[in-house]
Design an enzyme around this catalytic site. Structure first.
Site, PDB file in Angstrom:
ATOM      1  N   SER A 137       0.863  -1.186   0.000  1.00  0.00           N
ATOM      2  CA  SER A 137       0.000   0.000   0.000  1.00  0.00           C
ATOM      3  C   SER A 137       0.896   1.232   0.000  1.00  0.00           C
ATOM      4  O   SER A 137       2.001   1.207   0.559  1.00  0.00           O
ATOM      5  CB  SER A 137      -0.880   0.019   1.251  1.00  0.00           C
ATOM      6  OG  SER A 137      -1.487   1.292   1.386  1.00  0.00           O
ATOM      7  N   TYR A 150      -1.482  -0.961  10.392  1.00  0.00           N
ATOM      8  CA  TYR A 150      -1.704  -1.365   8.989  1.00  0.00           C
ATOM      9  C   TYR A 150      -0.543  -0.885   8.108  1.00  0.00           C
ATOM     10  O   TYR A 150       0.018  -1.653   7.326  1.00  0.00           O
ATOM     11  CB  TYR A 150      -3.031  -0.803   8.484  1.00  0.00           C
ATOM     12  CG  TYR A 150      -3.304  -1.086   7.025  1.00  0.00           C
ATOM     13  CD1 TYR A 150      -3.762  -2.337   6.611  1.00  0.00           C
ATOM     14  CD2 TYR A 150      -3.102  -0.108   6.048  1.00  0.00           C
ATOM     15  CE1 TYR A 150      -4.000  -2.604   5.272  1.00  0.00           C
ATOM     16  CE2 TYR A 150      -3.340  -0.368   4.707  1.00  0.00           C
ATOM     17  CZ  TYR A 150      -3.795  -1.613   4.326  1.00  0.00           C
ATOM     18  OH  TYR A 150      -4.023  -1.878   2.992  1.00  0.00           O
TER      19      TYR A 150
HETATM   20  N1  LIG Z   1      -8.799  -1.214  -1.212  1.00  0.00           N
HETATM   21  C1  LIG Z   1      -7.828  -0.379  -0.934  1.00  0.00           C
HETATM   22  O1  LIG Z   1      -8.028   0.851  -0.846  1.00  0.00           O
HETATM   23  C2  LIG Z   1      -6.424  -0.907  -0.720  1.00  0.00           C
HETATM   24  C3  LIG Z   1      -5.367   0.019  -0.712  1.00  0.00           C
HETATM   25  C4  LIG Z   1      -4.085  -0.434  -0.505  1.00  0.00           C
HETATM   26  C5  LIG Z   1      -3.862  -1.797  -0.340  1.00  0.00           C
HETATM   27  N2  LIG Z   1      -4.900  -2.682  -0.348  1.00  0.00           N
HETATM   28  C6  LIG Z   1      -4.599  -4.114  -0.123  1.00  0.00           C
HETATM   29  O2  LIG Z   1      -5.187  -4.877  -1.156  1.00  0.00           O
HETATM   30  C7  LIG Z   1      -5.369  -6.212  -0.698  1.00  0.00           C
HETATM   31  C8  LIG Z   1      -6.749  -6.698  -1.090  1.00  0.00           C
HETATM   32  O3  LIG Z   1      -7.733  -5.941  -0.403  1.00  0.00           O
HETATM   33  P1  LIG Z   1      -9.085  -5.441  -1.061  1.00  0.00           P
HETATM   34  O4  LIG Z   1      -9.079  -3.982  -1.010  1.00  0.00           O
HETATM   35  O5  LIG Z   1      -9.314  -6.133  -2.350  1.00  0.00           O
HETATM   36  O6  LIG Z   1     -10.117  -5.913   0.063  1.00  0.00           O
HETATM   37  P2  LIG Z   1     -11.375  -6.870   0.029  1.00  0.00           P
HETATM   38  O7  LIG Z   1     -12.249  -6.565  -1.138  1.00  0.00           O
HETATM   39  O8  LIG Z   1     -11.959  -6.801   1.382  1.00  0.00           O
HETATM   40  O9  LIG Z   1     -10.734  -8.303  -0.210  1.00  0.00           O
HETATM   41  C9  LIG Z   1      -9.942  -8.921   0.757  1.00  0.00           C
HETATM   42  C10 LIG Z   1      -9.724 -10.351   0.340  1.00  0.00           C
HETATM   43  O10 LIG Z   1      -8.918 -10.989   1.332  1.00  0.00           O
HETATM   44  C11 LIG Z   1      -9.584 -12.149   1.799  1.00  0.00           C
HETATM   45  N3  LIG Z   1      -9.289 -12.368   3.199  1.00  0.00           N
HETATM   46  C12 LIG Z   1      -9.496 -11.503   4.229  1.00  0.00           C
HETATM   47  N4  LIG Z   1      -9.159 -12.083   5.395  1.00  0.00           N
HETATM   48  C13 LIG Z   1      -8.741 -13.336   5.084  1.00  0.00           C
HETATM   49  C14 LIG Z   1      -8.278 -14.434   5.853  1.00  0.00           C
HETATM   50  N5  LIG Z   1      -8.200 -14.366   7.182  1.00  0.00           N
HETATM   51  N6  LIG Z   1      -7.903 -15.567   5.223  1.00  0.00           N
HETATM   52  C15 LIG Z   1      -8.010 -15.656   3.868  1.00  0.00           C
HETATM   53  N7  LIG Z   1      -8.436 -14.662   3.085  1.00  0.00           N
HETATM   54  C16 LIG Z   1      -8.806 -13.511   3.699  1.00  0.00           C
HETATM   55  C17 LIG Z   1     -11.072 -11.870   1.580  1.00  0.00           C
HETATM   56  O11 LIG Z   1     -11.794 -13.066   1.375  1.00  0.00           O
HETATM   57  P3  LIG Z   1     -12.706 -13.813   2.476  1.00  0.00           P
HETATM   58  O12 LIG Z   1     -13.429 -12.777   3.267  1.00  0.00           O
HETATM   59  O13 LIG Z   1     -13.573 -14.681   1.630  1.00  0.00           O
HETATM   60  O14 LIG Z   1     -11.740 -14.615   3.287  1.00  0.00           O
HETATM   61  C18 LIG Z   1     -11.029 -11.119   0.265  1.00  0.00           C
HETATM   62  O15 LIG Z   1     -10.982 -12.013  -0.816  1.00  0.00           O
HETATM   63  C19 LIG Z   1      -5.112  -6.175   0.816  1.00  0.00           C
HETATM   64  O16 LIG Z   1      -3.828  -6.689   1.080  1.00  0.00           O
HETATM   65  C20 LIG Z   1      -5.166  -4.695   1.145  1.00  0.00           C
HETATM   66  O17 LIG Z   1      -4.403  -4.379   2.275  1.00  0.00           O
HETATM   67  C21 LIG Z   1      -6.175  -2.273  -0.539  1.00  0.00           C
END
Ligand SMILES: NC(=O)c1ccc[n+]([C@@H]2O[C@H](COP(=O)([O-])OP(=O)(O)OC[C@H]3O[C@@H](n4cnc5c(N)ncnc54)[C@H](OP(=O)(O)O)[C@@H]3O)[C@@H](O)[C@H]2O)c1
Length: 259
Positions: A137, A150
């Site tokens: 991030s 985080y």
């Molecule tokens: N969205 C943003 O603004 C942003 C910005 C910077 C970085 N990121 C990073 O991008 C990555 C993806 O996040 P996202 O934004 O796409 O969020 P998201 O839509 O909430 O997706 C998160 C994914 O991680 C899985 N997950 C969560 N906890 C888990 C666990 N304990 N075991 C296995 N799988 C788990 C969830 O699936 P289940 O619930 O089915 O397990 C889901 O598929 C993360 O690393 C996040 O830190 C996001």
């Protein structure tokens, strides 16, 4: 044919990677906790792109379930590309966080991607090729912009990726750290921040398409929203200028005690 294992493939950035990689002809192993969502996505991808898709349900904060995913990386059809994407944040501040919550976040954002990369890398070295993509991030660079640990977990993802690239790059393995800024996914619903209050929120497919442009160019670090690449290049140049000054057997002049 290549096979990619994607963690956090049931939603958001991971699901977008699954669609884009399937469109490129990758067979997939989809990992997350929500079996139903993974099965639905797998069915869509099989019928739309004629690729093989395995579903592996796992809570990556559970050591035994994390171990099962690591086992899949070590055995079965070779995994050529690992997308370490699953991650989350905690609502609140460091001061209000409970120790269990902190441990949970470190397990998911730090321990899981580290151990999965470890499981993947041995086979990749043996085969002389492979790729590991770690989703960090931008707050890993500017930790003052987000409460709690985080940002620190995401700083780890960046330095882990850079160190790993230095070690295994010469063995034919490509390592990419992707640093999104605010991207429209469900992570915000759980973070305690209303995404509607944020400006400049990127759509998830735009983020992944840009990350894949960086992937195709074999960038070590890809920051999709960063318009001025010169800023990152200057930051890296300053960082690489430091080691020459670290080579000092005596403390720097300003730290010497005048007796
Ligand atoms: N969205 C943003 O603004 C942003 C910005 C910077 C970085 N990121 C990073 O991008 C990555 C993806 O996040 P996202 O934004 O796409 O969020 P998201 O839509 O909430 O997706 C998160 C994914 O991680 C899985 N997950 C969560 N906890 C888990 C666990 N304990 N075991 C296995 N799988 C788990 C969830 O699936 P289940 O619930 O089915 O397990 C889901 O598929 C993360 O690393 C996040 O830190 C996001």
């Amino acid at each position: 044919m290549s096979t990619a294992l994607i963690t956090g493939a049931s939603a958001g950035i991971g699901a977008s990677y699954a669609r884009r990689l399937a469109a490129r002809g990758y067979d997939l192993v989809l990992v997350a906790r929500s079996t139903d969502k993974l099965e639905t996505l797998a069915g869509d991808l099989r019928s739309s792109f004629s690729v093989e898709v395995e579903v592996l349900t796992a809570d990556l904060t559970d050591p035994a379930q994390l171990g099962a995913v690591a086992d899949r990386l070590r055995s079965g059809a070779a995994i050529d590309l690992l997308i370490n994407n699953a991650g989350d944040s905690l609502p609140g501040t460091f001061a209000t966080a409970k120790p269990d919550g902190l441990q949970w976040l470190i397990q998911l954002n730090v321990t899981a991607p580290t151990l999965l990369a470890s499981a993947a890398v041995a086979g990749m070295i043996e085969r002389g090729n492979g790729g590991i993509v770690n989703i960090g991030s931008v707050v890993g660079l500017v930790p003052e912009y987000f409460n709690g640990i985080y940002s620190a977990t995401k700083s780890y993802i960046l330095t882990f990726s850079q160190g790993l690239a230095a070690e295994v790059g010469p063995k034919g393995i490509y390592v990419q750290a992707v640093l999104p800024a605010a991207t429209r996914t469900a992570i915000w619903d759980r973070s305690g921040v209303d995404v509607a209050t944020l400006q400049n929120v990127m759509e998830v497919d735009d983020l992944v398409d840009a990350a894949l442009v960086g992937f195709d160019r074999r960038e070590g670090v890809t920051i999709p929203p960063l318009a001025d690449a010169a800023l990152w290049n200057a930051f890296e140049a300053a960082r690489h200028a430091l080691p020459a000054s670290f080579a000092n057997a005596v403390p720097a002049e300003r730290y010497r005690i005048n007796v």
